[in-house]
Design an enzyme around this catalytic site. Structure first.
Site, mmCIF file in Angstrom:
data_model
loop_
_atom_site.group_PDB
_atom_site.id
_atom_site.type_symbol
_atom_site.label_atom_id
_atom_site.label_comp_id
_atom_site.label_asym_id
_atom_site.label_seq_id
_atom_site.Cartn_x
_atom_site.Cartn_y
_atom_site.Cartn_z
ATOM 1 C CD GLN A 106 35.482 6.562 -36.508
ATOM 2 O OE1 GLN A 106 35.370 6.423 -35.302
ATOM 3 N NE2 GLN A 106 35.970 7.669 -37.044
ATOM 4 C CG ASP A 144 29.535 13.501 -32.444
ATOM 5 O OD1 ASP A 144 30.108 13.354 -33.532
ATOM 6 O OD2 ASP A 144 30.109 13.386 -31.351
ATOM 7 C CD GLU A 145 30.460 8.979 -33.044
ATOM 8 O OE1 GLU A 145 30.655 8.538 -34.215
ATOM 9 O OE2 GLU A 145 31.310 8.929 -32.135
ATOM 10 C CE LYS A 179 33.872 12.029 -33.979
ATOM 11 N NZ LYS A 179 32.850 12.041 -32.945
ATOM 12 C CB THR A 180 34.954 16.685 -30.308
ATOM 13 O OG1 THR A 180 34.687 15.300 -30.486
ATOM 14 C CG2 THR A 180 34.193 17.185 -29.099
ATOM 15 N NE ARG A 187 38.819 4.866 -31.953
ATOM 16 C CZ ARG A 187 38.326 5.983 -32.435
ATOM 17 N NH1 ARG A 187 37.893 6.918 -31.635
ATOM 18 N NH2 ARG A 187 38.260 6.176 -33.736
#
Length: 818
Positions: free
Chosen positions: A310, A252-253, A64-65, A666
């Site tokens: 998340q 983001d997020e 996504k980044t 992760r």
DNA sequence: ATCGTCGATTTTTTT
DNA sequence: AATCGACGAT
């Protein structure tokens, strides 16, 4: 961050449509293909889609980044936007600077003019610029949660509200929740039930809290967002400048945004109607594409990225419904789904998929990779938290031995308290590690004291800061004197600071009066050093801080203290001075308030230094957004993960499952899940049960070195057969007999304890003081020159009689007092 | 006013 | 286990 920002600046320059835009309509021009080449089809769509609103549902590790940075770079490179028209919001400062770097890398030029920052930083920037609209000055202080709690604690005490069952944390939590829902005191009291004395009391506490902050010229964390929304709603003409400037807003997020943050985004992306445009009277013409054809400006294009799986911050107001309802909130929106994972092995992903599938109210989503199964997940059940920690240390050592860098490994846990056992064992095993977000540097008392000195100078109204330092160092100003000063200030309607200056009128003893006036003089002297009209010129922050610390006697009192810990504190304070110098280098135009802002807004993950070459320890929350080659997820037990406290809350267990899911995802190559059969907490040892989430992972994916069942039924004997001790760390062999003797008296007859204790010696809390003499197994006798560090990491600086000077880790060095 | 002692209370996560 | 607050002694 210097604020050369002007919302009117340069958005209008682009009245001429660049040729590249015409070319780009068929998407086939060469220059930007570079930005699409290494993207999969979904990612490409996410980068290239143009429209009012786009939701990118990005599973963990789906790039996504990458998508966000490429999207920004492409907007710039295609001349669809000026850098100053971009606003990108991230969760942490680290994520923000990472994104900025990657954008700059893609563009091959500086991203100057872009706002890439956290919600809080962006809000501070806006609030400082627009502070004239509030009853605050631009030099307002930011109160962190500890500051808020201190204020609340005093109010509760003053009002004796503890008799009604109010606690600091309950009040702080409630106020925070209300603010996150954009409800202020008046809003709350409008719907409050005043027949309930508790409700009446709460309103009073809330009212006083708001008043203290207002009078102190301070905002708390939640205010930063909430007050900006208030600004946006109350001052459309002001807001229009931001709405006009930011044509592309990226968040983001998104699943972790709360209602206030959602509203913030909403306001910022609203269209500006014609009458407002006319009232503001923008000097420059708006870019053609932003013109609504009727004299107004269309809303900014909004791109949000998120993954409701998340969402792990519901407990503090994050509302993942924001993501679920995005399509309803922004009717003309499109959605892109990213499911291909570029981070982990299929085994890890399968485990993650299986676990998260147990959350029912979610859109089904399956992560997959083209990179193969990889190794199995390794499970281990320790007999105690220490045993578990030893497993972690052993595996880290083994991975390191086969070439994995320490910096590529991380240990996660649910609660900070779990670090204790891990640290003890890692130190003994000589594994270099760093704890992220434990007791943060800026939370240390001496640092907060030093910062409070600076805050009183930056913001003379800051009562909390002034009260914090009024008797630090000890000046004989106790609570009685303090109360009198406060009363004096109130009676004469002057600030506390002014009261200090005029304290001679209060008839305290000469000693106390002298101390108070001295403090006032020092503070005024520091203020003068920053006065732009000072003929001597403005001093640097470091100079002001040094001045304050020296003249106030703060640093001397630490140095003169008998408490050995004060030496460390003095060093920390010196470190802070170094931080101010570093800040000045990075921010040539940075003012004192900018420094204090930066310090107030650092997050746990921001401390991460990728070059440190150490294993990282952190909570599962801190781990979000990070990735490691090898991940150790510890304490996978009932009451810990899921945490006991989550059981009562609606949605609690589901959120804990997401936390587990975040932890699993992760890991790139290796995942280790561990738990302990008994765990020490509150100083007592209790029996722990395996987490329910463990059963949700298909058994074929885990290879148990020691399964929960085996650990229960076979005691410790089995573990050694299954998990034969590896040889390493020969450096303590010589004194091993000694360690054995020392531990033999108390050692239970189980094999597993010896696994731990035979590894290295443990001097425990051997008391060493400067000047003391010690004997070292290899270096002989020497004199301790000083002792630094704390707890298990205490270090003795020793000058040996041989002439050599060494730094020794007291806990494990082969030394004894003589 | 300050220091020391005792006892209570704590631990979920953080911008 | 360790920190914090209340209380009493100096």
């Amino acid at each position: 961050m210097s604020d050369a920002f002007d919302p009117d600046y340069d958005t209008g320059r682009d009245v001429v449509v660049p040729a590249t835009i015409l070319e780009s309509d068929d998407g086939s021009h060469g220059q930007s293909d570079r930005l699409l080449a290494d993207l999969n089809p979904q990612q490409r769509v996410a980068v290239e889609y143009r429209g009012p609103a786009l939701l990118i549902v990005a599973g963990a590790g789906s790039g996504k980044t990458r998508v966000l940075t490429h999207r920004i770079a492409r907007l710039i490179e295609n001349n669809e936007a000026w850098p100053s028209e971009i606003l990108a919001i991230t969760f942490t400062n680290k994520a923000a600077s990472e994104m900025r770097e990657r954008v700059e890398q893609l563009l091959g030029q500086s991203a100057e003019g872009m706002w890439i920052s956290t919600f809080h930083s962006a809000c501070v920037r806006i609030l400082r610029r627009e502070s004239e609209h509030f009853g605050v000055t631009s030099g307002f202080t930011i109160y962190d949660s500890a500051d808020s709690r201190t204020v609340i604690k005093r109010i509760i005490k003053d009002l004796r509200s503890d008799t009604l069952g109010f606690t600091v944390s309950s009040v702080a939590g409630k106020i925070s929740r209300l603010k996150n829902d954009l409800i202020d005191v008046d809003g709350y009291s409008r719907q409050a039930n005043f027949d309930d004395p508790r409700e009446v009391m709460f309103v009073e506490i809330f009212r006083r809290y708001a008043r203290v902050l207002r009078e102190s010229n301070a905002f708390d964390f939640d205010d930063l967002i909430g007050q900006t929304v208030y600004l946006f709603r109350a001052f459309p003409l002001v807001t229009a400048r931001y709405q006009r400037r930011f044509r592309h807003v990226l968040v983001d997020e998104y699943q972790d945004t709360n209602h206030a943050q959602y509203s913030w985004i909403r306001e910022l992306t609203r269209p500006v109607p014609r009458d407002v445009v006319e009232q503001v009277g923008f000097e420059t013409v708006v870019r053609g594409s932003a013109d609504d054809g009727n004299g107004g400006i269309i809303g900014a294009s909004l791109t949000v990225v998120g993954d409701s799986d998340q969402s792990i911050y519901a407990f503090r107001g994050a509302d993942s419904r924001n993501i679920g309802e995005f399509e309803r909130d922004f009717p003309e929106s499109s959605v892109v789904l990213l499911e291909q994972n570029y981070r982990s092995t299929q085994n890890i992903l399968s485990a993650a998929n299986a676990v998260i599938a147990n959350n029912f109210d979610r859109k089904d989503k399956k992560l997959w990779t083209a990179d193969g199964d990889g190794e199995k997940i390794v499970g281990y059940t320790g007999f105690s938290g220490h045993d578990e920690a030893q497993f972690v240390a052993d595996e880290i050592a083994a991975l390191h031995k086969v070439g994995m860098d320490y910096r590529d490994m991380a240990v996660f846990y649910r609660t900070n308290a779990q670090t204790r056992a891990l640290e003890e064992i890692l130190i003994r095993s000589a594994v270099p590690y760093r704890v992220l977000g434990g007791t943060k540097f800026y939370e240390r008392a001496e640092i907060k004291d030093a910062l409070a000195y600076l805050a009183t100078v930056a913001n003379p109204h800051d009562v909390l800061a002034l009260r914090r330092i009024v008797n630090v160092p000890k000046r004989g100003i106790g609570s009685a004197t303090e109360t009198q000063l406060a009363r004096f200030a109130e009676a004469n309607e002057i600030s506390l600071r002014e009261a200090l200056r005029n304290s001679s009128a209060l008839g305290f003893g000469p000693k106390i009066t002298g101390a108070i006036v001295q403090l006032a003089t020092v503070l005024d002297g520091a203020s003068a050093m920053l006065d732009p009209d000072n003929p001597a010129g403005q001093s640097s922050i470091a100079e002001v801080l040094t001045f304050l610390l020296e003249r106030s006697g703060f640093i001397d009192s630490l140095r003169a203290s008998k408490d050995p810990q004060d030496e460390t504190r003095a060093e920390n304070v010196d470190e802070l001075v170094a931080v101010t110098r570093e800040f000045a280098v990075n921010n040539p135009d940075g003012q004192l308030v900018d420094f204090l802002t930066e310090v107030a807004l650092v997050a746990a993950a921001d401390e991460l230094d990728d070059s440190s070459g150490t294993v990282s320890l952190m909570t599962l929350h801190t781990a979000k957004g990070l990735e490691y080659e090898a991940v150790f997820l510890t304490g996978v037990e009932e009451d810990l993960l899921p945490h006991r406290m989550s059981a009562g809350e609606p949605g609690g267990p589901a959120e804990e499952r997401r936390l587990f899911y975040v932890g699993i995802t992760r890991a790139r190559k290796r995942l280790f899940l561990s738990l302990a059969m008994t765990r020490a907490q509150f100083g007592e040892t209790s029996v722990a049960m395996p987490s329910r989430y463990l059963q949700e992972i298909p058994t074929g994916l885990i290879e148990w070195r020691q399964s929960p069942g085996a650990a229960t039924s076979h005691g410790g004997t089995r573990s050694r057969a299954l998990n034969p001790p590896r040889d390493r760390f020969g450096h303590n062999r010589r004194d091993s007999s000694k360690t054995d003797v020392a531990s033999s008296t108390s050692e239970p007859k189980t094999a597993w304890t010896s696994r731990i204790t035979s590894k290295a010696r443990d001097n425990g809390d051997l008391e060493l003081a400067p000047g003391g003499r010690i004997r070292h197994l290899d270096f002989g006798e020497g004199r301790v020159s000083r002792v630094t560090g704390e707890g298990a990491k205490r270090i003795a600086h020793v000058e040996f009689d041989s002439g050599a000077a060494k730094k020794l880790l007291i806990k494990i060095a082969p030394i004894e007092k003589i």
